[in-house]
Design a protein around this motif. Structure first.
Motif, PDB file in Angstrom:
ATOM      1  N   GLY A   1      10.639   4.711  -7.955  1.00 22.02           N
ATOM      2  CA  GLY A   1      10.942   4.863  -9.374  1.00 22.02           C
ATOM      3  C   GLY A   1      10.000   5.861 -10.010  1.00 22.02           C
ATOM      4  N   THR A   2       9.362   5.478 -11.113  1.00 26.92           N
ATOM      5  CA  THR A   2       8.440   6.379 -11.813  1.00 26.92           C
ATOM      6  C   THR A   2       6.984   6.178 -11.379  1.00 26.92           C
ATOM      7  OG1 THR A   2       8.280   4.794 -13.637  1.00 26.92           O
ATOM      8  CG2 THR A   2       9.951   6.529 -13.828  1.00 26.92           C
ATOM      9  N   ASP A   3       6.746   5.253 -10.460  1.00 20.65           N
ATOM     10  CA  ASP A   3       5.377   5.014  -9.980  1.00 20.65           C
ATOM     11  C   ASP A   3       4.876   6.196  -9.153  1.00 20.65           C
ATOM     12  OD1 ASP A   3       5.523   2.577 -11.185  1.00 20.65           O
ATOM     13  OD2 ASP A   3       5.837   1.442  -9.328  1.00 20.65           O
ATOM     14  N   ASP A   4       3.578   6.387  -9.141  1.00 25.56           N
ATOM     15  CA  ASP A   4       2.966   7.431  -8.322  1.00 25.56           C
ATOM     16  C   ASP A   4       3.079   7.024  -6.849  1.00 25.56           C
ATOM     17  OD1 ASP A   4       1.478   9.395  -7.131  1.00 25.56           O
ATOM     18  OD2 ASP A   4      -0.332   9.062  -8.328  1.00 25.56           O
ATOM     19  N   PRO A   5       3.744   7.822  -6.010  1.00 27.98           N
ATOM     20  CA  PRO A   5       3.954   7.431  -4.610  1.00 27.98           C
ATOM     21  C   PRO A   5       2.779   7.725  -3.684  1.00 27.98           C
ATOM     22  CG  PRO A   5       5.000   9.521  -5.017  1.00 27.98           C
ATOM     23  CD  PRO A   5       4.406   9.095  -6.336  1.00 27.98           C
ATOM     24  N   ILE A   6       1.839   8.557  -4.132  1.00 32.97           N
ATOM     25  CA  ILE A   6       0.761   8.993  -3.257  1.00 32.97           C
ATOM     26  C   ILE A   6      -0.046   7.797  -2.736  1.00 32.97           C
ATOM     27  CG2 ILE A   6      -1.329  10.389  -3.071  1.00 32.97           C
ATOM     28  CD1 ILE A   6       1.248  12.003  -3.265  1.00 32.97           C
ATOM     29  N   ASP A   7      -0.240   7.797  -1.417  1.00 37.23           N
ATOM     30  CA  ASP A   7      -0.989   6.772  -0.681  1.00 37.23           C
ATOM     31  C   ASP A   7      -0.250   5.448  -0.543  1.00 37.23           C
ATOM     32  OD1 ASP A   7      -3.122   8.435  -0.102  1.00 37.23           O
ATOM     33  OD2 ASP A   7      -4.238   7.870  -1.903  1.00 37.23           O
ATOM     34  N   LYS A   8       0.991   5.386  -1.033  1.00 38.85           N
ATOM     35  CA  LYS A   8       1.775   4.177  -0.799  1.00 38.85           C
ATOM     36  C   LYS A   8       2.322   4.204   0.634  1.00 38.85           C
ATOM     37  CE  LYS A   8       3.175   2.620  -5.385  1.00 38.85           C
ATOM     38  NZ  LYS A   8       2.184   3.348  -6.163  1.00 38.85           N
ATOM     39  N   THR A   9       2.494   3.047   1.220  1.00 38.84           N
ATOM     40  CA  THR A   9       2.920   2.933   2.614  1.00 38.84           C
ATOM     41  C   THR A   9       4.393   2.570   2.699  1.00 38.84           C
ATOM     42  OG1 THR A   9       0.713   2.256   3.331  1.00 38.84           O
ATOM     43  CG2 THR A   9       2.544   1.728   4.800  1.00 38.84           C
ATOM     44  N   ILE A  10       5.132   3.308   3.482  1.00 37.61           N
ATOM     45  CA  ILE A  10       6.538   2.994   3.732  1.00 37.61           C
ATOM     46  C   ILE A  10       6.724   2.760   5.229  1.00 37.61           C
ATOM     47  CG2 ILE A  10       7.354   4.298   1.731  1.00 37.61           C
ATOM     48  CD1 ILE A  10       8.175   6.540   3.524  1.00 37.61           C
ATOM     49  N   ARG A  11       7.755   2.025   5.562  1.00 35.71           N
ATOM     50  CA  ARG A  11       8.020   1.693   6.960  1.00 35.71           C
ATOM     51  C   ARG A  11       9.256   2.449   7.422  1.00 35.71           C
ATOM     52  NH1 ARG A  11       5.653  -1.286  10.483  1.00 35.71           N
ATOM     53  NH2 ARG A  11       6.710  -2.413  12.161  1.00 35.71           N
ATOM     54  N   VAL A  12       9.152   3.045   8.597  1.00 36.31           N
ATOM     55  CA  VAL A  12      10.246   3.848   9.146  1.00 36.31           C
ATOM     56  C   VAL A  12      10.965   3.047  10.229  1.00 36.31           C
ATOM     57  CG1 VAL A  12      10.899   6.023  10.221  1.00 36.31           C
ATOM     58  CG2 VAL A  12       8.915   5.941   8.691  1.00 36.31           C
ATOM     59  N   SER A  13      12.235   2.750   9.966  1.00 35.37           N
ATOM     60  CA  SER A  13      13.095   2.034  10.918  1.00 35.37           C
ATOM     61  C   SER A  13      12.444   0.758  11.469  1.00 35.37           C
ATOM     62  CB  SER A  13      13.500   2.971  12.071  1.00 35.37           C
ATOM     63  OG  SER A  13      14.334   4.002  11.589  1.00 35.37           O
TER      64      SER A  13
END
Length: 266
Positions: free
Chosen positions: A158-170
Motif C-alpha cells: 500500500g502506502t507503507d515504505d517497503p524498504i527493508d520489509k521481507t517478502i516470501r517467494v513461492s
C-alpha cells in the motif's frame, strides 16, 4: 471582418446541411486516423528508448550451425558472461547474466501475487537505467535483496515504505526489499517485469544455476551487455564470436558462435 466571415460561413453551412455534415465528418475522421497513426508510429519508433543507455546496450545471441542449418536465439550458456567480463574488460562497460522473465509467487502477510519478473546479476538495473524511486542500484548487490516496481510495491505494501520489509517467494525463500523502480512502459522489451531478484535467490529457488557455471552446452539464460560506444557492436562481435568453440567439441555439438545484438535492432 472576422465576424462577417463567420456569419457567411455559417449561412453556407445551413444552406447545404447534408453536404456540410459529410464534409465535416470526413475531415474529422481523416484527422483522427492521422493522429492515431502518428501516435502508433511514435510508440514503435521509440521502442526501448526508455532506457537511457539505449544506444550502447546489447544482448548476446547464440548462432548454431548443425547439419548445414543455422539457428539463432537469445539463450546463452552461463559461463559466457564471465568470459566476456574477464577476457574482454576493455570492450564491455557492464555484463549481466539474467533469467528469462518468469512467474513466481510473492507474498507479504496475507497478500500473495503470482507475477512476472527476472533474476539478474547486480549490474543489470544500472545498465538498463531503471528510474529508482526508493533505494539505489547498489541495493541488489546484497544476495538476499529484491527490487520491486512501483505498482508491485503498492500491491504488497500500500502506502507503507517497503524498504527493508521481507517478502516470501513461492513459500521457499525470504528476500528483503532494497529498492523500488518506476513501472516500465509498455513499449520496452522488459515490460511486465515487476520485480528484479538476485542471481543467488534464483539458484536457491530453482537450482538452475548450480551446475551451469562451466556448462557451455547448456543454453538456458540471457546475457545483456553495455559497450563503451554505440559504434563498436560489429567490432566487438568479431572479437568474441569464437568464444563458444574454445570450449565445445565441434564434432559433438556442431559449430557455434555468438554476436552482440544492439538494442536498437531488437
Amino acid at each position: 471582418m472576422l465576424i462577417n466571415s463567420l456569419k457567411i460561413a455559417w449561412r453556407n453551412l445551413m444552406k447545404s446541411k447534408s453536404f456540410s455534415l459529410i464534409n465535416i465528418l470526413g475531415l474529422s475522421t481523416g484527422m483522427a486516423v492521422v493522429i492515431l497513426i502518428g501516435l502508433w508510429m511514435h510508440d514503435e519508433l521509440t521502442y526501448d528508448q526508455y532506457h537511457r543507455n539505449y544506444s550502447t546496450i546489447g544482448q548476446m545471441m547464440t548462432i548454431q550451425k548443425r547439419d548445414g542449418e543455422f539457428n539463432a536465439h537469445t539463450y546463452i550458456a552461463a559461463p559466457l558472461a564471465n568470459a566476456l567480463r574477464t577476457e574482454y574488460p576493455d570492450d564491455f562497460k557492464a555484463v549481466a547474466l539474467t533469467s528469462p522473465k518468469s512467474n513466481w509467487l510473492l507474498g507479504y502477510g496475507d497478500k500473495k501475487f503470482n507475477r512476472e519478473g527476472m533474476w539478474v546479476e547486480p549490474d543489470f538495473p544500472a545498465m538498463m537505467g531503471l528510474k529508482m524511486l526508493k533505494g539505489n542500484y547498489a541495493g541488489l548487490k546484497d544476495p538476499s535483496s529484491i527490487f520491486l516496481s512501483q505498482s508491485m510495491s503498492a500491491a504488497l505494501f500500500g502506502t507503507d515504505d517497503p524498504i527493508d520489509k521481507t517478502i516470501r517467494v513461492s513459500n521457499l525463500v525470504d528476500v528483503k526489499v532494497a529498492g523500488v523502480y518506476e513501472d516500465l512502459p509498455h513499449n520496452t522489451s522488459l515490460n511486465g517485469a515487476v520485480y528484479l531478484g538476485t542471481w543467488s535467490t534464483f539458484e536457491a529457488l530453482s537450482g538452475a544455476t548450480r551446475d551451469a557455471d562451466d556448462a557451455w552446452g547448456m543454453h538456458s539464460f540471457l546475457c545483456f551487455v553495455q559497450l563503451h560506444s554505440a559504434d563498436n557492436f560489429e567490432q566487438v562481435t568479431k572479437k568474441v564470436e569464437h568464444i563458444p568453440m574454445q570450449h565445445l567439441v565441434a564434432a559433438e555439438s556442431g559449430e557455434e558462435s555468438v554476436l552482440v545484438h544492439p538494442m536498437k535492432d531488437w
